[in-house]
Scaffold this active site. Sequence first.
Site, short mmCIF file in Angstrom:
data_model
loop_
_atom_site.label_atom_id
_atom_site.label_comp_id
_atom_site.label_asym_id
_atom_site.label_seq_id
_atom_site.Cartn_x
_atom_site.Cartn_y
_atom_site.Cartn_z
N CYS A 137 -27.41 -101.46 7.74
CA CYS A 137 -27.08 -99.94 7.65
C CYS A 137 -25.79 -99.84 8.28
O CYS A 137 -25.05 -100.26 9.11
CB CYS A 137 -28.18 -99.45 8.64
SG CYS A 137 -28.34 -99.79 10.26
N CYS A 158 -26.92 -100.61 13.18
CA CYS A 158 -25.88 -99.83 12.28
C CYS A 158 -24.50 -100.45 12.63
O CYS A 158 -24.18 -100.07 14.02
CB CYS A 158 -26.20 -98.36 12.15
SG CYS A 158 -27.87 -98.20 11.60
#
Length: 275
Positions: free
Chosen positions: A181, A100
Amino acid sequence: MEHEQSRRLEKRRRKRCVILIVIVVLIVIVIIAVVLGLTLRQNKSEFESTFLSRCEKFNQYDCKKVWGAFQQAYVNKDPCKVPVEAYDPLIAAAPFKPQCNRMMFWSKTKDVVHGFTEKKDCFVTLEDTLLGSVLDGLTWCGKEGSKDTFTTGCPGWSECENNTVRSFWNRASAAFADVACGDVTAMLNGSINTPFNPTSIFASVEVPRFNASRVKNLNVVMVIQKNNISNCTDPSLKNLTQVLDTGITYSCKDVSESRIQECGAKPEIACGACW
Ligand code: N1C
């Protein structure tokens, strides 16, 4: 009598001659077969050893198993009939891990992106993952009725859509986008007419798969040169915002290529804060 003897002699000579010719032809055939076999095998093992040595740098994977999963996608197949799904077992054997806020996508900016990511440990591209790094820059295909991997004579992008290499990049890019993400970055090229080109993998495969439940923002960095053609106001970016899953915020910033290079050269500056 004499006549009969010379005929027999002649017959024997001819027989010997035929045998000799047959032997020579056989020897030539064997030599050709050995040379051909060796060169083909050399080709195969060269590709395989590149694959394995690049793979082994990653430690956590069983590279022989990954190689096996890779081969089953295209070996013994028409190189124009390799669907994207043929690589599903390969992706399952070496799945992408979500990272992420660090994932970097690109389109027509490969060199700038990798010039930057090599110097600064800020972003992860598909080429930094096992599958992307193992197959980056390689060409491969199979043939019906053969167990081998070929590296020449493989059909290109213009010849057929479902070709071995194209289907791989489509499949791998889809899997990489699936795990995106947080804050996602993408570098697009301001020196071309359509920076967000619907035929590119970025536009057709990756952006549509960004999922709002995982991805928060998409930050586009438009790489600008002195006499650039496009920037963040380019109409093609309208399509991007339309394709993007609702809930994902979008931003775009024009950044000169020299600025990106400077950012890469300054280790003290925080990731992303440089542009
Ligand atoms: O078609 P593109 O760019 O938009 O694809 C780029 C996009 C990136 O975000 C990557 O995640 O798709 C992924 N990707 C690769 O990582 C990759 N490495 C090497 C797609 N293609 C990749 N290649 C090769 O470059 C491959 O042969 C493919 O055809 C080109 C696409 O590059 P592009 O047109 O600049």
